[in-house]
Scaffold this motif. Structure first.
Motif, PDB file in Angstrom:
ATOM      1  N   PHE A 173      30.066 -22.278  29.498  1.00 39.17           N
ATOM      2  CA  PHE A 173      28.936 -22.685  28.665  1.00 39.17           C
ATOM      3  C   PHE A 173      29.201 -22.408  27.189  1.00 39.17           C
ATOM      4  CE2 PHE A 173      24.677 -21.664  26.874  1.00 39.17           C
ATOM      5  CZ  PHE A 173      24.072 -22.894  27.068  1.00 39.17           C
ATOM      6  N   ASP A 174      29.677 -21.222  26.856  1.00 39.35           N
ATOM      7  CA  ASP A 174      29.887 -20.867  25.448  1.00 39.35           C
ATOM      8  C   ASP A 174      30.964 -21.738  24.811  1.00 39.35           C
ATOM      9  OD1 ASP A 174      27.929 -18.946  25.568  1.00 39.35           O
ATOM     10  OD2 ASP A 174      29.320 -17.304  26.009  1.00 39.35           O
ATOM     11  N   ALA A 175      32.035 -22.006  25.547  1.00 41.33           N
ATOM     12  CA  ALA A 175      33.100 -22.857  25.016  1.00 41.33           C
ATOM     13  C   ALA A 175      32.618 -24.290  24.832  1.00 41.33           C
ATOM     14  CB  ALA A 175      34.311 -22.826  25.948  1.00 41.33           C
ATOM     15  N   GLN A 176      31.785 -24.755  25.743  1.00 41.61           N
ATOM     16  CA  GLN A 176      31.240 -26.107  25.622  1.00 41.61           C
ATOM     17  C   GLN A 176      30.347 -26.250  24.386  1.00 41.61           C
ATOM     18  OE1 GLN A 176      29.272 -26.688  29.383  1.00 41.61           O
ATOM     19  NE2 GLN A 176      31.103 -27.539  30.367  1.00 41.61           N
ATOM     20  N   ARG A 177      29.679 -25.174  24.015  1.00 40.30           N
ATOM     21  CA  ARG A 177      28.753 -25.248  22.878  1.00 40.30           C
ATOM     22  C   ARG A 177      29.465 -25.429  21.540  1.00 40.30           C
ATOM     23  NH1 ARG A 177      23.692 -21.104  23.449  1.00 40.30           N
ATOM     24  NH2 ARG A 177      23.319 -21.963  21.378  1.00 40.30           N
ATOM     25  N   VAL A 178      30.722 -25.009  21.442  1.00 42.84           N
ATOM     26  CA  VAL A 178      31.406 -24.964  20.142  1.00 42.84           C
ATOM     27  C   VAL A 178      31.428 -26.320  19.435  1.00 42.84           C
ATOM     28  CG1 VAL A 178      33.596 -24.522  18.991  1.00 42.84           C
ATOM     29  CG2 VAL A 178      32.740 -22.912  20.714  1.00 42.84           C
ATOM     30  N   PRO A 179      31.948 -27.403  20.061  1.00 43.34           N
ATOM     31  CA  PRO A 179      31.960 -28.675  19.349  1.00 43.34           C
ATOM     32  C   PRO A 179      30.565 -29.227  19.076  1.00 43.34           C
ATOM     33  CG  PRO A 179      32.655 -28.977  21.619  1.00 43.34           C
ATOM     34  CD  PRO A 179      32.582 -27.509  21.377  1.00 43.34           C
ATOM     35  N   PHE A 180      29.631 -28.944  19.960  1.00 39.17           N
ATOM     36  CA  PHE A 180      28.261 -29.401  19.740  1.00 39.17           C
ATOM     37  C   PHE A 180      27.630 -28.670  18.553  1.00 39.17           C
ATOM     38  CE2 PHE A 180      28.309 -30.161  24.566  1.00 39.17           C
ATOM     39  CZ  PHE A 180      28.823 -31.440  24.402  1.00 39.17           C
ATOM     40  N   ALA A 181      27.938 -27.397  18.409  1.00 39.52           N
ATOM     41  CA  ALA A 181      27.457 -26.645  17.244  1.00 39.52           C
ATOM     42  C   ALA A 181      28.050 -27.213  15.958  1.00 39.52           C
ATOM     43  CB  ALA A 181      27.808 -25.167  17.392  1.00 39.52           C
ATOM     44  N   GLN A 182      29.321 -27.593  16.006  1.00 36.88           N
ATOM     45  CA  GLN A 182      29.950 -28.201  14.828  1.00 36.88           C
ATOM     46  C   GLN A 182      29.235 -29.488  14.436  1.00 36.88           C
ATOM     47  OE1 GLN A 182      33.972 -28.632  16.273  1.00 36.88           O
ATOM     48  NE2 GLN A 182      34.665 -26.758  15.260  1.00 36.88           N
ATOM     49  N   LEU A 183      28.889 -30.286  15.423  1.00 39.12           N
ATOM     50  CA  LEU A 183      28.207 -31.551  15.132  1.00 39.12           C
ATOM     51  C   LEU A 183      26.811 -31.291  14.567  1.00 39.12           C
ATOM     52  CD1 LEU A 183      29.238 -34.510  15.595  1.00 39.12           C
ATOM     53  CD2 LEU A 183      27.508 -34.647  17.390  1.00 39.12           C
ATOM     54  N   ARG A 184      26.099 -30.334  15.168  1.00 37.93           N
ATOM     55  CA  ARG A 184      24.760 -29.994  14.662  1.00 37.93           C
ATOM     56  C   ARG A 184      24.829 -29.522  13.216  1.00 37.93           C
ATOM     57  NH1 ARG A 184      22.920 -25.229  14.130  1.00 37.93           N
ATOM     58  NH2 ARG A 184      24.273 -24.301  15.723  1.00 37.93           N
ATOM     59  N   GLN A 185      25.781 -28.660  12.914  1.00 42.78           N
ATOM     60  CA  GLN A 185      25.911 -28.154  11.549  1.00 42.78           C
ATOM     61  C   GLN A 185      26.264 -29.274  10.576  1.00 42.78           C
ATOM     62  OE1 GLN A 185      28.858 -25.156  12.313  1.00 42.78           O
ATOM     63  NE2 GLN A 185      27.405 -23.842  13.418  1.00 42.78           N
ATOM     64  N   ALA A 186      27.095 -30.211  11.025  1.00 36.13           N
ATOM     65  CA  ALA A 186      27.443 -31.349  10.177  1.00 36.13           C
ATOM     66  C   ALA A 186      26.217 -32.199   9.886  1.00 36.13           C
ATOM     67  CB  ALA A 186      28.524 -32.191  10.846  1.00 36.13           C
ATOM     68  N   LEU A 187      25.371 -32.418  10.899  1.00 34.95           N
ATOM     69  CA  LEU A 187      24.156 -33.210  10.684  1.00 34.95           C
ATOM     70  C   LEU A 187      23.190 -32.485   9.752  1.00 34.95           C
ATOM     71  CD1 LEU A 187      22.733 -35.871  11.518  1.00 34.95           C
ATOM     72  CD2 LEU A 187      21.482 -34.512  13.199  1.00 34.95           C
ATOM     73  N   GLU A 188      23.061 -31.173   9.923  1.00 34.76           N
ATOM     74  CA  GLU A 188      22.178 -30.402   9.041  1.00 34.76           C
ATOM     75  C   GLU A 188      22.632 -30.507   7.590  1.00 34.76           C
ATOM     76  OE1 GLU A 188      22.357 -26.544  10.801  1.00 34.76           O
ATOM     77  OE2 GLU A 188      20.906 -27.021  12.390  1.00 34.76           O
ATOM     78  N   SER A 189      23.935 -30.462   7.376  1.00 42.06           N
ATOM     79  CA  SER A 189      24.476 -30.588   6.024  1.00 42.06           C
ATOM     80  C   SER A 189      24.169 -31.966   5.445  1.00 42.06           C
ATOM     81  CB  SER A 189      25.982 -30.349   6.050  1.00 42.06           C
ATOM     82  OG  SER A 189      26.555 -30.580   4.783  1.00 42.06           O
TER      83      SER A 189
END
Length: 239
Positions: A173-189
């Motif tokens: 689960f934690d490893a799966q979250r990493v790329p999704f977190a990157q995408l979320r942060q990119a959208l927030e920016s």
């Protein structure tokens, strides 16, 4: 092949999505199910529609256009193009789809803009990001995202809605979250830099990583086999 009970699979999939949203502390209507219907017959889409599904994802243009003709009597269906988009297919996609999740070049977006009929609402666009930096996969690298957004965000006939990713499969689960977190942060920016754009969409998460995607803010989750059963690809599938 065993016949699929779509009423049952849709109910189970919706319940899984609801549990994931609850676990993430998000409202129950904060993400939607995109039923990936590629390679599946129009009759199965019709059944899913009967049980309340309205959004369907297709990868192969000619197949999708044939289904659209057969299902033209259904009101309120939203068609999502989610596969790689070749330049010679842009006119039909611009004319016949409601969403495109797989933009990774300015040229493709420009052609969609040119061909989007003026009597239709703007075509909803997601930029595909290659978060895993896989050479074999479509998508713009995060390093190049800003330039592509700048080229797409003001195009007439298009509404840039957000980002999509299809990361490399990983376990845990934690490893799966990493790329999704990157995408979320990119959208927030992007949202902070383009406050007037309607940047509200994260298209991410499939059958094997839905929960991780929801934990990181997915708004569309793309599930196919969980709803329609295993795919039986023909020897040569034409796009």
């Amino acid at each position: 092949m065993k016949e699929v009970d779509i009423a049952q699979t849709l109910t189970a999939t919706r319940a899984r999505l609801a549990r994931a949203l609850l676990s993430a502390g998000r409202p129950s209507d904060d993400a939607a199910l995109l039923a990936v219907s590629k390679t599946k017959p129009a009759s199965m889409i019709r059944t899913a529609y009967h049980y309340g599904q309205r959004d369907f994802g297709e990868n192969y243009l000619q197949e999708a256009l044939e289904k659209q003709e057969r299902l033209a009597d259904l009101n309120g269906v939203a068609w999502h193009f989610i596969g790689p988009l070749q330049s010679n297919k842009t006119r039909s996609v611009a004319e016949r789809f409601d969403w495109v999740h797989s933009i990774d070049r300015a040229k493709t977006a420009q052609r969609l803009s040119r061909y989007r009929p003026s009597d239709k609402p703007p075509l909803n666009i997601c930029i595909q990001v290659n978060t895993s930096r896989e050479h074999s996969k479509s998508g713009v690298l995060l390093d190049d995202l800003d330039d592509l957004v700048a080229a797409v965000v003001e195009l007439p006939g298009l509404q840039l809605r957000g980002l999509m990713t299809l990361p490399a499969p990983v376990e845990g689960f934690d490893a799966q979250r990493v790329p999704f977190a990157q995408l979320r942060q990119a959208l927030e920016s992007l949202t902070s830099r383009y406050p007037h754009a309607k940047l509200d969409t994260l298209s991410m998460g499939m059958s094997n990583d839905l929960e991780a995607a929801i934990a990181e803010g997915a708004t569309w989750v793309r599930l196919g086999t969980a709803i329609f059963g295993a795919r039986d690809y023909p020897a040569a599938h034409h796009s």
